[in-house]
Design a protein around this motif. Structure first.
Motif, mmCIF file in Angstrom:
data_model
loop_
_atom_site.group_PDB
_atom_site.id
_atom_site.type_symbol
_atom_site.label_atom_id
_atom_site.label_comp_id
_atom_site.label_asym_id
_atom_site.label_seq_id
_atom_site.Cartn_x
_atom_site.Cartn_y
_atom_site.Cartn_z
ATOM 1 N N GLN A 56 29.717 30.798 25.524
ATOM 2 C CA GLN A 56 29.407 30.436 26.900
ATOM 3 C C GLN A 56 28.528 29.195 26.876
ATOM 4 O O GLN A 56 27.524 29.147 26.164
ATOM 5 N N GLY A 57 28.915 28.165 27.630
ATOM 6 C CA GLY A 57 28.102 26.963 27.723
ATOM 7 C C GLY A 57 27.000 27.118 28.756
ATOM 8 O O GLY A 57 26.965 28.090 29.526
ATOM 9 N N TYR A 58 26.095 26.143 28.792
ATOM 10 C CA TYR A 58 25.037 26.163 29.807
ATOM 11 C C TYR A 58 25.578 25.905 31.210
ATOM 12 O O TYR A 58 24.862 26.073 32.198
ATOM 13 N N ASP A 59 26.853 25.524 31.297
ATOM 14 C CA ASP A 59 27.504 25.393 32.601
ATOM 15 C C ASP A 59 28.124 26.704 33.059
ATOM 16 O O ASP A 59 28.841 26.744 34.059
ATOM 17 N N SER A 60 27.864 27.794 32.310
ATOM 18 C CA SER A 60 28.377 29.144 32.628
ATOM 19 C C SER A 60 29.901 29.189 32.636
ATOM 20 O O SER A 60 30.516 29.906 33.431
ATOM 21 N N LYS A 61 30.491 28.420 31.720
ATOM 22 C CA LYS A 61 31.941 28.460 31.508
ATOM 23 C C LYS A 61 32.226 28.872 30.071
ATOM 24 O O LYS A 61 31.345 28.834 29.211
ATOM 25 N N LEU A 62 33.479 29.280 29.830
ATOM 26 C CA LEU A 62 33.889 29.784 28.529
ATOM 27 C C LEU A 62 34.538 28.672 27.711
ATOM 28 O O LEU A 62 35.330 27.877 28.232
ATOM 29 N N TYR A 63 34.207 28.642 26.406
ATOM 30 C CA TYR A 63 34.793 27.691 25.461
ATOM 31 C C TYR A 63 35.184 28.444 24.197
ATOM 32 O O TYR A 63 34.629 29.514 23.897
ATOM 33 N N VAL A 64 36.132 27.888 23.437
ATOM 34 C CA VAL A 64 36.513 28.502 22.174
ATOM 35 C C VAL A 64 36.607 27.447 21.084
ATOM 36 O O VAL A 64 37.152 26.358 21.287
ATOM 37 N N ASN A 65 36.036 27.795 19.930
ATOM 38 C CA ASN A 65 36.126 26.976 18.723
ATOM 39 C C ASN A 65 37.117 27.683 17.796
ATOM 40 O O ASN A 65 36.866 28.810 17.382
ATOM 41 N N TRP A 66 38.233 27.040 17.488
ATOM 42 C CA TRP A 66 39.304 27.736 16.774
ATOM 43 C C TRP A 66 39.930 26.868 15.692
ATOM 44 O O TRP A 66 39.943 25.646 15.766
ATOM 45 N N ARG A 69 23.982 24.272 18.933
ATOM 46 C CA ARG A 69 25.257 24.013 18.294
ATOM 47 C C ARG A 69 25.679 25.269 17.532
ATOM 48 O O ARG A 69 24.857 26.134 17.203
ATOM 49 N N VAL A 70 26.978 25.342 17.242
ATOM 50 C CA VAL A 70 27.536 26.466 16.498
ATOM 51 C C VAL A 70 27.642 26.090 15.022
ATOM 52 O O VAL A 70 28.109 24.997 14.680
ATOM 53 N N TRP A 71 27.207 27.006 14.161
ATOM 54 C CA TRP A 71 27.400 26.884 12.723
ATOM 55 C C TRP A 71 28.072 28.158 12.212
ATOM 56 O O TRP A 71 27.944 29.224 12.823
ATOM 57 N N VAL A 72 28.792 28.034 11.098
ATOM 58 C CA VAL A 72 29.413 29.208 10.481
ATOM 59 C C VAL A 72 29.031 29.274 9.008
ATOM 60 O O VAL A 72 29.041 28.267 8.296
ATOM 61 N N TRP A 90 37.845 22.425 19.630
ATOM 62 C CA TRP A 90 37.155 23.019 20.778
ATOM 63 C C TRP A 90 38.090 22.965 21.985
ATOM 64 O O TRP A 90 38.701 21.925 22.260
ATOM 65 N N SER A 91 38.206 24.096 22.687
ATOM 66 C CA SER A 91 39.009 24.143 23.909
ATOM 67 C C SER A 91 38.170 24.712 25.049
ATOM 68 O O SER A 91 37.436 25.699 24.851
ATOM 69 N N ALA A 92 38.276 24.084 26.223
ATOM 70 C CA ALA A 92 37.563 24.550 27.411
ATOM 71 C C ALA A 92 38.417 25.590 28.124
ATOM 72 O O ALA A 92 39.523 25.283 28.585
ATOM 73 N N GLN A 93 37.917 26.824 28.192
ATOM 74 C CA GLN A 93 38.632 27.914 28.853
ATOM 75 C C GLN A 93 38.284 28.007 30.337
ATOM 76 O O GLN A 93 38.948 28.724 31.084
ATOM 77 N N GLY A 129 29.611 22.223 15.618
ATOM 78 C CA GLY A 129 29.287 21.379 16.756
ATOM 79 C C GLY A 129 29.195 22.168 18.055
ATOM 80 O O GLY A 129 28.763 23.328 18.081
ATOM 81 N N ALA A 130 29.612 21.541 19.138
ATOM 82 C CA ALA A 130 29.569 22.142 20.472
ATOM 83 C C ALA A 130 30.693 21.532 21.301
ATOM 84 O O ALA A 130 31.230 20.475 20.941
ATOM 85 N N PRO A 131 31.067 22.173 22.395
ATOM 86 C CA PRO A 131 32.056 21.548 23.276
ATOM 87 C C PRO A 131 31.574 20.178 23.744
ATOM 88 O O PRO A 131 30.360 19.943 23.851
ATOM 89 N N SER A 132 32.490 19.286 24.020
ATOM 90 C CA SER A 132 32.138 17.926 24.423
ATOM 91 C C SER A 132 31.211 17.929 25.641
ATOM 92 O O SER A 132 31.563 18.445 26.701
ATOM 93 N N GLY A 133 30.014 17.379 25.443
ATOM 94 C CA GLY A 133 29.071 17.245 26.549
ATOM 95 C C GLY A 133 28.442 18.530 27.020
ATOM 96 O O GLY A 133 27.780 18.555 28.060
ATOM 97 N N GLN A 134 28.608 19.641 26.259
ATOM 98 C CA GLN A 134 28.114 20.931 26.733
ATOM 99 C C GLN A 134 27.415 21.697 25.609
ATOM 100 O O GLN A 134 28.057 22.149 24.666
ATOM 101 N N PRO A 135 26.100 21.874 25.655
ATOM 102 C CA PRO A 135 25.429 22.708 24.657
ATOM 103 C C PRO A 135 25.819 24.176 24.823
ATOM 104 O O PRO A 135 26.218 24.617 25.909
#
Length: 374
Positions: free
Chosen positions: A254-264, A206-209, A272-275, A223-229
């Motif tokens: 980068q998620g474990y699905d090798s896709k890009l996400y952004v927490n903004w 998970r992401v912390w700041v 959280w947005s799935a890029q 947290g993390a993107p929905s359903g994606q560590p």
């Protein structure tokens, strides 16, 4: 009409290739001058080198090593201004082979190596990132260097205006820090002091700041993107809607699905947005994230550069209304082997910002994919 170009920055010498990048900054000799890129790298000789633009030509310079040591790992680079009218001075922070922090910095006349050491009884494991802060627009900038130590806690090495200090930022409650993500600063308005935000990934992916609210440090669970560590960080920047607006952090991962996400941060809440990923591809690694402005009064637009599983460069960018993926390809006859750094340049204070994405190719040379307005 503008266009993208690939340029070969070559190697520090004909026999010493680039092993990894160590940070990148843009320099101004005065507030009205054109910005000039400085890209720091670790060579295969375990020494620090810099590829820099003097306004007319590119040069390689050997920065050497801390006395009696070799360069093991990067932390990051930043510029420092002693006042609002002063020239910018680069500082690049690295970890030596003794697991201590060092800085190679320009004092206005010459380069220096300084030993920052490590927190008492600890070793420096890896860097999170570097920012500079200032108490107001006319104050001197002060570097803050965030690192992870061997006990998986975060520490910051910071300059108070007269001396360096180490401060223990700790770790999120009941968690340990497993990986860095990146750092940025936030200003609530153009005249406000800068507030550091340091993002990390914990042992539960998970992401912390860790962020400064103006009076104290806080840990917040993003947290993390929905359903994606979260697998690894891709870069952190701050955006603003116009010159007078508050800055808003964007943390790309980068998620474990090798896709890009952004927490903004949208100004009132975190999202959280799935890029996604480039069409038909997965993301192999990340190069860096920058913010781009068409003029000083315009809103800022994120550009996130990544390497695809085909060893080509791609960018995920915001045009003001929608996100796009663009294929940046590779230098002719080469493949992108390792990530580098990303910066933006301005030719004048009123000019459009132009992205530069530096990467290392399979022949251990430094290349840059850059945007020209002509």
């Amino acid at each position: 009409m503008g266009s993208w170009h690939w340029s070969d920055q070559q190697k520090p010498t004909s026999t010493i290739g680039v092993r990894a990048t160590a940070g990148a900054v843009t320099m101004k000799d005065d507030p009205q001058a054109a910005q000039r890129p400085y890209v720091f790298v670790r060579g295969y000789d375990s020494r620090l080198h810099v590829n820099w633009w003097d306004g007319k030509a590119w040069h390689w310079s050997d920065q050497g090593t801390p006395p009696g040591r070799t360069v093991l790992e990067k932390v990051g680079a930043v510029t420092v201004q002693d006042n609002a009218s002063a020239a910018q001075r680069p500082y690049v922070f690295v970890i030596g082979d003794d697991s201590k922090l060092y800085v190679n910095w320009w004092d206005g006349n010459k380069w220096n190596w300084s030993t920052q050491g490590a927190p008492s009884g600890r070793l420096v494991r890896e860097g999170v990132g570097v920012v500079s802060v200032r108490n107001d627009p006319n104050a001197a900038q002060r570097p803050y260097v965030f690192v992870i130590t061997d006990d998986f806690r975060m520490w910051v090495n910071w300059w108070d205006g007269s001396k360096w200090n180490w401060s223990d930022q700790g770790a999120p409650p009941s968690r340990t820090i497993s990986r860095p993500l990146g750092v940025t600063t936030v200003r609530d308005n153009p005249n406000a002091f800068t507030r550091p935000y340091a993002f990390v990934i914990t042992d539960d992916s998970r992401v912390w700041v860790n962020w400064w609210d103006g009076s104290k440090w806080n840990w917040s669970d993003q947290g993390a993107p929905s359903g994606q560590p979260v697998k690894k960080g891709a870069g952190v920047i701050s955006a603003r809607n116009d010159r007078n607006a508050a800055e808003r952090p964007y943390a790309f991962v980068q998620g474990y699905d090798s896709k890009l996400y952004v927490n903004w941060w949208d100004g009132s809440k975190w999202n959280w947005s799935a890029q996604g990923a480039p069409s038909g591809r997965l993301i192999l690694d990340s190069v860096g994230v920058v913010m781009r402005q068409n003029d000083p009064n315009a809103f800022t637009r994120p550009y996130a550069f990544v390497i695809g599983d085909d060893s080509k460069l791609y960018v995920n960018w915001w045009d003001g209304k929608a996100w796009h993926w663009a294929a940046q390809d590779t230098p002719s006859g080469r493949i992108v082997e390792r990530p580098g750094e990303a910066v933006t340049l301005q030719d004048t204070p009123d000019a459009k910002q132009r992205p530069y994405a530096f990467v290392i190719t399979d022949d251990s040379e430094l290349w840059v994919d850059w945007w020209s307005e002509v």
